[in-house]
Design an enzyme around this catalytic site. Structure first.
Site, PDB file in Angstrom:
ATOM      1  CE1 TYR A 144      -4.098   1.461  -0.313  1.00  0.00           C
ATOM      2  CE2 TYR A 144      -3.642   2.545   1.775  1.00  0.00           C
ATOM      3  CZ  TYR A 144      -4.419   2.405   0.642  1.00  0.00           C
ATOM      4  OH  TYR A 144      -5.514   3.197   0.462  1.00  0.00           O
ATOM      5  CE  LYS A 189     -19.856 -20.447 -16.670  1.00  0.00           C
ATOM      6  NZ  LYS A 189     -20.728 -21.306 -17.480  1.00  0.00           N
ATOM      7  CD  GLU A 228     -23.098 -18.760 -16.870  1.00  0.00           C
ATOM      8  OE1 GLU A 228     -23.526 -19.926 -16.728  1.00  0.00           O
ATOM      9  OE2 GLU A 228     -22.170 -18.473 -17.639  1.00  0.00           O
ATOM     10  CG  ASP A 229     -27.410 -18.690 -15.881  1.00  0.00           C
ATOM     11  OD1 ASP A 229     -27.221 -19.386 -16.881  1.00  0.00           O
ATOM     12  OD2 ASP A 229     -27.200 -19.089 -14.727  1.00  0.00           O
ATOM     13  CG  ASP A 247     -26.082 -19.355 -20.519  1.00  0.00           C
ATOM     14  OD1 ASP A 247     -25.519 -20.208 -19.818  1.00  0.00           O
ATOM     15  OD2 ASP A 247     -26.631 -18.357 -20.036  1.00  0.00           O
ATOM     16  CB  ALA A 284     -34.974 -21.000 -32.077  1.00  0.00           C
ATOM     17  CB  ALA A 323     -28.755 -18.243 -25.612  1.00  0.00           C
ATOM     18  CG  ASN A 373     -21.734 -24.863 -21.208  1.00  0.00           C
ATOM     19  OD1 ASN A 373     -22.067 -25.792 -21.935  1.00  0.00           O
ATOM     20  ND2 ASN A 373     -22.372 -23.710 -21.200  1.00  0.00           N
TER      21      ASN A 373
END
Length: 407
Positions: A56, A111, A153-154, A179, A212, A214, A334
């Site tokens: 610091y 994740k 995500e999502d 996704d 149809a 993502a 994934n």
């Protein structure tokens, strides 16, 4: 212990214990999540005043001044090039749907720890309190100086397409909607090996995608890029074709590069004679339709927790069966893709993730088990230690080849 001190129990001792199931039995899921699944940890010691003066003030000022003069030094002297923002608005979480940002956090934490465990990449979960497209984009752009990549995500379709596209245009770091593209990369890798196992090439296959959204759109794009013979995408109303007047802009685009056979009608109509079924939609496909697929068909029914075609039925007709579940062989997971993709992109400080990098990731992933193929092994296990290094190296090389690497 530390988590309990910082985050003591919020459930009343006299009320229902959140660590227990509804029948009073111990629930290990709640026990594991107590206090969250991750923490920030220092990488340098602060043991005395000398350490403090370096970590610091006053030592930190020298580094700040150097970065102000040469902004690219931020990659060398901060965590920027090693950390990903995992960003959600909580609108399309797993199979739970729109559950909101707070309820999405356990998934985003999960994740983040997968990034670290399988790719050696640090990640920070960020759940946003807005579903407005412009606000999400503005927020991520303002946060971007702190991160080397953004994993969306999502986020529900069709907003996810615009959010990703606009962020890719606005930022000079990788932006990746997992996704979409993570699912697509792993699906392509498994399909390459399934085709090889049945003595066919991708160019000989006609695929049908159920869904149809993502994932379905991204899978269609990468299969076309990889050279599949043909692919038809189906939504709730049937085959996405140019003659339909009810298509969104995204589906109209899909109709433009898929369905060379000009098929019309229902999902069942599309499956007649098809070589490949890829399910990313939920719902159920009748056994009668499955029976009309081509000989040695390949069935990837990936809806969780209930596959569109139950494996017991799929195995009656298919040469290779894959699902999204860990309790069946050939899990399309994934985690096989996104840690290595980000690790490779960030290793070379790529400005974006290109189609070529995604194709390279799929090829590398398929190659891991190319000499070990069987009907129950067309894709590696997430715990195969060869996966992340292979994908990382392939993505880094592709980034250099495509001119998006900065080192």
């Amino acid at each position: 212990m530390a988590a309990e001190i910082v985050n003591p129990r919020s459930d009343s001792k006299s009320g229902t214990d959140a660590d227990s199931a509804s029948d009073g039995a111990f629930d290990p899921a709640f026990a594991l999540h107590r206090g969250g699944k991750m923490a920030i940890q220092a990488t340098v010691p602060v043991r005395d005043k000398d350490d403090l003066s370096l970590a610091y003030t006053p030592g930190v000022a020298k580094v700040c001044s150097a970065i102000a003069e040469q902004p690219e030094l931020v990659h060398d002297y901060t965590w920027k090039s090693q950390v990903v923002a995992v960003v959600t608005d909580g609108t399309a979480v797993l199979g739970l749907g729109d559950i909101g940002p707070e309820a999405s956090l356990p998934v985003m934490e999960g994740k983040a720890i997968l990034f670290k465990q399988f790719g050696g990449v640090d990640a920070v979960p960020i759940a946003l309190g807005t579903t407005d497209t412009d606000e999400i984009i503005e927020t991520v752009v303002r946060m971007a100086p702190s991160f080397g990549g953004v994993n969306l995500e999502d986020i529900s379709a069709p907003r996810c397409f615009e959010i990703e596209r606009r962020l890719q245009e606005a930022l000079d770091i990788p932006v990746f909607h997992d996704d979409q593209h993570g699912t697509a990369v792993v699906t392509l890798a498994a399909l390459r090996n399934a085709a090889k196992l049945t003595d066919r090439s991708l160019g000989q296959l006609r695929a049908v995608i159920s869904g149809a959204g993502a994932a379905g759109v991204a899978i269609a794009k990468i299969l076309i890029e990889a050279g599949i013979g043909d692919v038809a995408v189906c939504d709730r109303k049937g085959i996405v074709s140019a003659d339909r007047a009810d298509l969104t802009d995204v589906k109209r685009e899909v109709a433009g590069f898929t369905n060379k056979g000009r098929l019309t009608g229902s999902l069942e109509d599309a499956l007649d004679g098809a070589d490949v079924f890829i399910g990313v939609s939920g719902g159920t496909v009748a056994e009668e339709a499955v029976a009309k697929m081509a000989k040695d068909s390949l069935i990837f029914a990936m809806a969780n927790p209930t596959p569109e075609i139950h494996p017991d039925i799929a195995h009656k007709y298919a040469a290779v069966v894959a699902t999204g579940r860990s309790d069946y062989p050939n899990q399309i997971n994934n985690v096989l893709a996104f840690p290595g993709i980000f690790a490779g992109a960030m290793q070379v400080r790529a400005s974006r993730i290109t189609e070529g990098m995604k194709l390279a990731a799929a090829e590398a992933l398929a190659a891991v088990v190319a000499d070990e193929l069987s009907a129950d092994r067309v894709i590696p296990s997430p715990f195969d230690e060869r996966v992340a290094p292979a994908v990382t190296a392939a993505v880094a090389a592709a980034a250099r080849a495509e001119g998006v690497a900065r080192r």
